[in-house]
Design an enzyme around this catalytic site. Structure first.
Site, PDB file in Angstrom:
ATOM      1  N   ASP A  83       0.824  -1.210   0.000  1.00  0.00           N
ATOM      2  CA  ASP A  83       0.000   0.000   0.000  1.00  0.00           C
ATOM      3  C   ASP A  83       0.860   1.261   0.000  1.00  0.00           C
ATOM      4  O   ASP A  83       0.640   2.182   0.820  1.00  0.00           O
ATOM      5  CB  ASP A  83      -0.943   0.010   1.226  1.00  0.00           C
TER       6      ASP A  83
ATOM      7  N   GLU B 290     -11.211   0.504  -3.905  1.00  0.00           N
ATOM      8  CA  GLU B 290     -10.542   0.951  -2.681  1.00  0.00           C
ATOM      9  C   GLU B 290      -9.297   1.743  -3.043  1.00  0.00           C
ATOM     10  O   GLU B 290      -9.047   1.999  -4.222  1.00  0.00           O
ATOM     11  CB  GLU B 290     -10.177  -0.267  -1.817  1.00  0.00           C
TER      12      GLU B 290
HETATM   13  C1  6LW Z   1      -5.863  -2.097   1.990  1.00  0.00           C
HETATM   14  C2  6LW Z   1      -6.512  -2.150   0.674  1.00  0.00           C
HETATM   15  C3  6LW Z   1      -5.705  -3.205   0.085  1.00  0.00           C
HETATM   16  O1  6LW Z   1      -6.529  -1.358   2.938  1.00  0.00           O
HETATM   17  O2  6LW Z   1      -5.480  -4.143   1.026  1.00  0.00           O
HETATM   18  O3  6LW Z   1      -4.433  -3.912  -1.661  1.00  0.00           O
HETATM   19  C4  6LW Z   1      -5.810  -3.569   2.271  1.00  0.00           C
HETATM   20  N1  6LW Z   1      -5.202  -3.117  -1.080  1.00  0.00           N
HETATM   21  O4  6LW Z   1      -6.472  -0.984  -0.052  1.00  0.00           O
HETATM   22  C5  6LW Z   1      -4.781  -3.945   3.271  1.00  0.00           C
HETATM   23  O5  6LW Z   1      -3.503  -3.679   2.781  1.00  0.00           O
END
Ligand code: 6LW
Length: 503
Positions: free
Chosen positions: A22, A179
């Site tokens: 991230d 996300e």
């Molecule tokens: C994070 C989300 C994700 O909050 O995995 O790969 C989660 N993306 O954006 C945990 O790293």
């Protein structure tokens, strides 16, 4: 929008190896900074610095005091600190992040120097959702955008929100889990970059744009603009990205991805790592090609950082920032001040199965490596462990003249080998080697644990299949961490040596 010069030079990916997912990046003049997620580990949020975007040096951890981060002992692994965003605005660094736990939530921190100290948290009770982002418009309004994708106006000084959260976008029609939003003003548009597809093999990056920061957003016709889903490329799970501009006007993307081994689909054992790729702009949309282990280098000179010390002799009163512990690190359980030149650990949990185990380690950052430590177990029991979580770890431990190798994989816990050793300090070791491709059915790598004899030879007490310490088997969001622990009484470590065997 880019005047990037083409050169024949390349740089190796990942640019920040090991469990560093991230990534969020920002540039201030000639300096770049990256932060990553840290989940159940303390201190939290590793902070890296670079002068060239390619070579990164860890300069600290943003959350290094209990007043900033408290992770309760009963909190499951892979909860805790998720997906920070780092920005520079109005002469300050701003960091916004979610603590995923009971009573947790979103928090904001500021610093004048990203190496620290960072402020105590400003809580954001009106921001609901993981992966918060911060962006300021020309009027000075701060927009906070979270997974989903939702947005709200935020006063970053007080943590108060105003207005009702507003849905910005749900991502592509077929994708799940929109996300990791990041919002940028680039040219005439506001761009909304997101991850979608989940952080496993379906992961990808999509983008939309609008005339104003709160939309309406028009999706890019070529979404996802980055994904390796459905391919057998050596780099997989590409997603969760952030954009940064170089001094020559070129654009770059930093994102997470994994390196599976042991056949297809394979197993990845280092967690999600941080990668870099150049971005081209076509018709006002960013284009990212295939991500490979060798990518075309930036036009500017590369500036390697200081070489990393593989060995720690525990001669300093403060531990370097690479050391991380499970959930907390109270001085009464972990100190270099008790016995000069030694690290002293005092047991709390009775084994690595316990969430309150006293463990201190560093991320495994190389596919092949050798790690050794000299332990004095005179007053207790402890050892050297390769940890993925409470239910997945291999260790070699010593007490009362006996040394044993223990493996824990899910519900199975077994002593693999043991033997007696003279009472007193003993050197424990683990070697990690990739499995040759022709033996792919035996897993991605092999971990060999044993003791070093006084003449320097290594006696193997257990050889274990690495797949049980992989994310494909264990699940979760982290990667392997290798370190020292105490399981009974007090144990002392004279030194810890991490030797990469692959670049
Ligand atoms: C994070 C989300 C994700 O909050 O995995 O790969 C989660 N993306 O954006 C945990 O790293």
């Amino acid at each position: 929008m880019s005047d990037k010069q083409q050169t024949d030079a390349t740089f190796p990916n990942p640019v920040i190896a090991g469990f560093h997912p991230d990534p969020s990046v920002c540039r201030v003049g000639d300096d770049y900074y990256v932060v990553c997620s840290s989940f159940e580990y303390f201190p939290g949020i590793p902070v890296f610095h670079s002068r060239d975007l390619v070579h990164w040096t860890q300069i600290g951890n943003a959350l290094d005091r209990p007043s900033q981060l408290q992770l309760p002992p009963d909190m499951a692994s892979s909860r805790g600190i998720y997906a920070p965003t780092l920005r520079h605005h109005d002469g300050r660094f701003w960091l916004v992040v979610t603590n995923v736990r009971e009573g947790g939530g979103n928090m904001l921190f500021t610093a004048s120097d990203p190496a620290g100290p960072w402020s105590d948290p400003v809580r954001l009770p009106g921001v609901h959702g993981i992966d918060p982002d911060l962006a300021w418009d020309e009027d000075g309004t701060c927009w906070c955008t979270v997974a989903g994708v939702w947005q709200v106006r935020l006063d970053p000084h007080t943590g108060e929100t105003s207005g009702t959260p507003h849905k910005l976008w749900s991502g592509g029609p077929d994708a799940k889990a929109p996300e990791a939003p990041h919002l940028y003003r680039i040219g005439e548009y506001w761009y909304l970059l997101i991850a979608e597809g989940g952080t496993e093999r379906g992961h990808g990056v999509s983008i939309a744009r609008a005339r104003t920061p709160d939309g309406p957003f028009e999706p890019c016709p070529d979404n996802p603009i980055l994904t390796h889903r459905g391919t057998d490329r050596p780099i997989q799970n590409t997603g969760h990205a952030d954009l940064v501009q170089g001094p020559d006007g070129s654009w770059w993307m930093m994102f997470l991805a994994v390196r599976p081994h042991g056949g297809t689909p394979g197993w990845h054992v280092l967690g999600r790592e941080t990668f870099l790729a150049p971005v081209e702009w076509v018709d006002g949309w960013p284009v990212i090609g295939e991500v490979s282990p060798d990518m075309p280098a930036p036009s500017w000179p590369l500036v390697p950082g200081p070489a990393e010390a593989g060995r720690d002799d525990f001669d300093l009163s403060e531990l370097p920032p690479q050391w991380i512990s499970v959930r907390d690190r109270p001085a009464e359980y972990c100190t270099t001040k008790e016995r000069s030149g030694w690290l002293t650990l005092r047991a709390r949990g009775e084994s690595l199965d316990e969430p309150d185990v006293v463990f201190i380690g560093r991320r495994q950052q190389h596919l092949e490596c050798r790690v050794r430590t000299l332990i004095d177990p005179a007053e207790g029991r402890g050892g050297l462990a390769v940890r993925l979580d409470e239910e997945h770890h291999y260790e070699i431990e010593v007490s009362a003249g006996e040394v044993r190798v223990v493996g824990r994989a899910g519900s199975l816990r077994t002593v693999v080998g043991s033997r007696s050793v003279p009472v007193g300090p003993v050197t424990l070791g683990v070697r990690i080697a990739l499995t040759p491709p022709q033996d792919a059915r035996t897993g991605p790598d092999t971990l060999t644990l044993g003791v070093e004899e006084p003449d320097g030879t290594f006696t193997v007490l257990g050889t274990l299949d690495g797949r049980y310490l992989s994310t494909e088997v264990a699940g979760g969001f982290t990667g392997r961490v290798i370190g020292m622990y105490a399981a009974e009484g007090t144990v002392h470590f004279d030194w810890f040596d991490y030797e990469p065997l692959t670049p």
